[in-house]
Write a protein that holds these residues in place. Sequence first.
Motif, PDB file in Angstrom:
ATOM      1  N   VAL A  12      -6.226  51.852 112.985  1.00  0.00           N
ATOM      2  CA  VAL A  12      -7.227  52.467 112.271  1.00  0.00           C
ATOM      3  C   VAL A  12      -6.784  52.349 111.078  1.00  0.00           C
ATOM      4  CG1 VAL A  12      -9.085  53.818 112.721  1.00  0.00           C
ATOM      5  CG2 VAL A  12      -7.955  53.908 114.837  1.00  0.00           C
ATOM      6  N   HIS A  13      -7.540  52.226 110.303  1.00  0.00           N
ATOM      7  CA  HIS A  13      -7.303  52.420 108.987  1.00  0.00           C
ATOM      8  C   HIS A  13      -8.410  53.065 108.219  1.00  0.00           C
ATOM      9  CE1 HIS A  13      -3.843  49.573 108.801  1.00  0.00           C
ATOM     10  NE2 HIS A  13      -5.101  48.655 109.529  1.00  0.00           N
ATOM     11  N   LEU A  14      -8.403  54.254 108.024  1.00  0.00           N
ATOM     12  CA  LEU A  14      -8.971  55.281 107.523  1.00  0.00           C
ATOM     13  C   LEU A  14      -8.854  55.065 106.584  1.00  0.00           C
ATOM     14  CD1 LEU A  14      -8.351  58.336 109.851  1.00  0.00           C
ATOM     15  CD2 LEU A  14     -10.210  56.668 110.013  1.00  0.00           C
ATOM     16  N   PRO A  15     -10.339  54.692 105.186  1.00  0.00           N
ATOM     17  CA  PRO A  15     -10.653  54.744 104.047  1.00  0.00           C
ATOM     18  C   PRO A  15     -10.358  56.101 102.884  1.00  0.00           C
ATOM     19  CG  PRO A  15     -12.295  54.578 105.226  1.00  0.00           C
ATOM     20  CD  PRO A  15     -11.356  54.748 106.292  1.00  0.00           C
ATOM     21  N   LEU A  27     -13.504  58.113 102.774  1.00  0.00           N
ATOM     22  CA  LEU A  27     -14.142  59.194 104.423  1.00  0.00           C
ATOM     23  C   LEU A  27     -13.893  60.814 104.096  1.00  0.00           C
ATOM     24  CD1 LEU A  27     -14.855  59.243 107.120  1.00  0.00           C
ATOM     25  CD2 LEU A  27     -12.809  59.311 107.771  1.00  0.00           C
ATOM     26  N   LYS A  28     -13.228  60.765 102.972  1.00  0.00           N
ATOM     27  CA  LYS A  28     -12.687  62.336 102.612  1.00  0.00           C
ATOM     28  C   LYS A  28     -14.579  62.692 101.741  1.00  0.00           C
ATOM     29  CE  LYS A  28     -11.494  66.031 101.042  1.00  0.00           C
ATOM     30  NZ  LYS A  28     -11.274  67.670 102.419  1.00  0.00           N
ATOM     31  N   GLN A  29     -14.120  61.767 100.956  1.00  0.00           N
ATOM     32  CA  GLN A  29     -16.137  62.707 100.271  1.00  0.00           C
ATOM     33  C   GLN A  29     -17.101  62.599 100.991  1.00  0.00           C
ATOM     34  OE1 GLN A  29     -13.879  59.692  97.991  1.00  0.00           O
ATOM     35  NE2 GLN A  29     -13.066  60.772  97.956  1.00  0.00           N
ATOM     36  N   GLN A  84     -14.660  45.828 110.735  1.00  0.00           N
ATOM     37  CA  GLN A  84     -14.454  46.475 110.001  1.00  0.00           C
ATOM     38  C   GLN A  84     -15.941  47.292 109.995  1.00  0.00           C
ATOM     39  OE1 GLN A  84     -13.632  45.395 105.605  1.00  0.00           O
ATOM     40  NE2 GLN A  84     -12.708  43.275 107.043  1.00  0.00           N
ATOM     41  N   CYS A  85     -15.760  49.243 110.142  1.00  0.00           N
ATOM     42  CA  CYS A  85     -17.040  49.076 110.638  1.00  0.00           C
ATOM     43  C   CYS A  85     -17.655  50.711 108.996  1.00  0.00           C
ATOM     44  CB  CYS A  85     -17.324  49.877 112.300  1.00  0.00           C
ATOM     45  SG  CYS A  85     -16.684  49.064 112.894  1.00  0.00           S
ATOM     46  N   PRO A 131     -19.240  53.586 101.707  1.00  0.00           N
ATOM     47  CA  PRO A 131     -18.465  52.547 100.161  1.00  0.00           C
ATOM     48  C   PRO A 131     -18.003  51.846 100.954  1.00  0.00           C
ATOM     49  CG  PRO A 131     -18.434  55.172  99.800  1.00  0.00           C
ATOM     50  CD  PRO A 131     -19.084  54.798 101.220  1.00  0.00           C
ATOM     51  N   GLU A 132     -16.875  52.605 101.593  1.00  0.00           N
ATOM     52  CA  GLU A 132     -15.896  51.131 101.549  1.00  0.00           C
ATOM     53  C   GLU A 132     -15.254  51.612 103.365  1.00  0.00           C
ATOM     54  OE1 GLU A 132     -11.275  51.494 101.091  1.00  0.00           O
ATOM     55  OE2 GLU A 132     -12.585  52.727 100.153  1.00  0.00           O
ATOM     56  N   PRO A 133     -15.377  50.524 104.017  1.00  0.00           N
ATOM     57  CA  PRO A 133     -15.722  50.322 105.910  1.00  0.00           C
ATOM     58  C   PRO A 133     -14.247  50.932 106.167  1.00  0.00           C
ATOM     59  CG  PRO A 133     -14.920  48.088 104.560  1.00  0.00           C
ATOM     60  CD  PRO A 133     -15.064  49.243 103.407  1.00  0.00           C
ATOM     61  N   ILE A 134     -14.532  51.377 107.386  1.00  0.00           N
ATOM     62  CA  ILE A 134     -13.420  51.476 108.004  1.00  0.00           C
ATOM     63  C   ILE A 134     -12.278  50.806 108.635  1.00  0.00           C
ATOM     64  CG2 ILE A 134     -12.228  52.679 110.385  1.00  0.00           C
ATOM     65  CD1 ILE A 134     -14.922  54.873 109.655  1.00  0.00           C
ATOM     66  N   ARG A 135     -11.529  50.229 109.079  1.00  0.00           N
ATOM     67  CA  ARG A 135     -10.579  49.100 109.557  1.00  0.00           C
ATOM     68  C   ARG A 135     -10.172  49.177 110.962  1.00  0.00           C
ATOM     69  NH1 ARG A 135      -7.885  43.738 107.241  1.00  0.00           N
ATOM     70  NH2 ARG A 135      -6.243  43.200 108.757  1.00  0.00           N
ATOM     71  N   ILE A 136     -10.130  48.458 111.945  1.00  0.00           N
ATOM     72  CA  ILE A 136     -10.407  49.178 113.325  1.00  0.00           C
ATOM     73  C   ILE A 136      -9.262  47.581 113.561  1.00  0.00           C
ATOM     74  CG2 ILE A 136     -10.298  49.333 115.660  1.00  0.00           C
ATOM     75  CD1 ILE A 136     -12.621  50.685 114.980  1.00  0.00           C
ATOM     76  N   ASP A 137      -7.688  47.167 113.460  1.00  0.00           N
ATOM     77  CA  ASP A 137      -7.180  46.118 114.211  1.00  0.00           C
ATOM     78  C   ASP A 137      -6.730  46.095 116.092  1.00  0.00           C
ATOM     79  OD1 ASP A 137      -5.710  44.295 112.306  1.00  0.00           O
ATOM     80  OD2 ASP A 137      -6.350  46.984 111.482  1.00  0.00           O
TER      81      ASP A 137
END
Length: 633
Positions: A222-225, A228-230, A328-329, A276-282
């Motif tokens: 899981v790639h957290l953008p 997500l902090k904002q 990408q969600c 605005p920037e999706p989460i990426r899951i491989d």
Amino acid sequence: MDNLKFALFLIILTTVSSNNDNDLDWNFCGTWHHGNNPLSLNLNISTGCKGISISANESFLSINGQITAQCRRSEVITFKHLGLESGEDIKFCLDWEPLLDQLMLTVGEKKLILCSPASLQDSCCTDLSDVQNTQEADYGILNTEIYHDFITDKTRMAYNFQAHSTNYTELCEQAKRESGPNKCAEPPYAHKSDVEMKEDFKGHSVTSPAIAGRPVKSNITVHLPAALKQAAKNVNNVACTFFKNISLLQEAHKTAKPINDVVEITVENEIIRNLPEPIRIDFYHEAVSKRKTRACVSWDTRKDSLQVNWSKDGCKTEQSGENHTVCQCNHLTYFTVLVDLNRQPVPHLLELTVITYLGCAVSLISCVALIIYLCRKRRRSKEQSLPIHVGLAVSLAFLSLIFFFNGVLANVGGESVCTWVGAVLHYALLCSFAWMGIEVLHTFWLVYMVFTPRLKPYIWNLVGFALPAVPVVILAPIGDIYGLIEVPPSEDPENPYKMCWMDINENKGWLAFCLTNMMTLALLVSSGLVMLFLVYRQIRTRDEWKQNRVAFLSIWGLSCLYGTTWGLAFLKFEPISTFILFITCILNSFQGFFLMLRFCMLDWMQKQAGGSGLGSSSTGSTRQHMLQAQEKS
């Protein structure tokens, strides 16, 4: 007697518990005898490990208790809202899995998730034992079972069960001893990883823990953008929970199957959407055939927390190979990959669509030109075949017209318009099949049955235009047969081509498709081949056959090929499947053009033959030639 049964059951339960240490799951089933009033489900579940109570009266089925590690739920849900209200007694089962902190209520065929699966670290609440229960009542629970062992058929208002806390690690080790490592792998198959988002958070990657016996590349990442902090204004921690082989999450769809891995991404007490920037899951999974469509999906627990409903909204899918799918969600919830069992992606769909539109346009123009030509010829000629040729040209023109605008109507009108357009397209296809059969039958009638009187044109019109309407009129009111169909391209499954047709993924649609289209097509092709053989046997010794063999085969070959081009779509031999797909598309979409080409060829042959014999453009001339041959003999 009932007390004796309870005593025996408790002895057995105590013996089992002493041998197996702890219970890995728990199951209670019964039948709710109610008063036919508006029925409701009363839930009051909280954390702790005291026990659980299942009670019922005239209008309420209640589940109260403290057995969960993380789950809290307090609400009243009407059975009418769940679509479960019934005048009869309602059968139900309550299942508890302590290793997953999962509580599920099954009512009829519906599985209601009272507590969603979760990852535990410390303790589990297990060993639910039967304690004091209420006396008999008019309304309540009867025909009760625990672990599928029958207890009593008496109606009681409540059943109470006491629980005991157990160390999670010990229970996990017991699960591995009893059910193998897949039951509770090391680390657990529900594993939670917390990520702290500091002020300078620029993104972070979380990978599911390695499991013995599995390659490293099979792990989920899981790639957290940084966005997500904002989005998470009041919370700095993100929880990623990795689930493996959770049956509840794998049984949630009828026409598709989720892969074994599910990922839950949450921020406590926050609803995160439209990042605005999706989460990426491989996702790395078992190989999925190219013939099956994959889609990244999520479960919106806030919209429906009682049932698992996978949705494609908010997620994009990228297929990076048979074993790798990238999602990408733009929101947080449960995620997995759904493999469609029915809908198969079509290779080179864009090219095939262009060919289809071009072919339909050319066929429509060709058929209109042929209709004008035949109508003019009909004024100065009394050939028996002209009305049949006109009927075939009209049906193919109508089919090409509907197919040409099919995609536009599907995208503009949606499901409501497609119900009618699909029915009209089905009627146009059946009309074309009918006139193809009439063309072959009429040629056989004139050549083989020489002295039999010909049928009136209105009979052919009834068979060609009225008869195909019968199955369509019968099927249309049934519902769920005609509608919007999505055809996914192999290159971009997320952007399917929309069209109006029969929904063959449903049982009713598939049955209707086989009984109408497949049976008609099989009858058309087989009857054409039989009639060709009969005519060949009848005239193979005649002089006109020997003199005009090439012309005869050209005319009859084209006549008998009507309908067989549609059957090519079912020849899916893998080495040449793409070639067959293009050939089928070209032959069927340009069928109107080939029909006009046939008449041009026949006219040319007539001129070459000087207007005699089988070089004629009409089967009426063929019939006259055969009659003359019979008289001479």
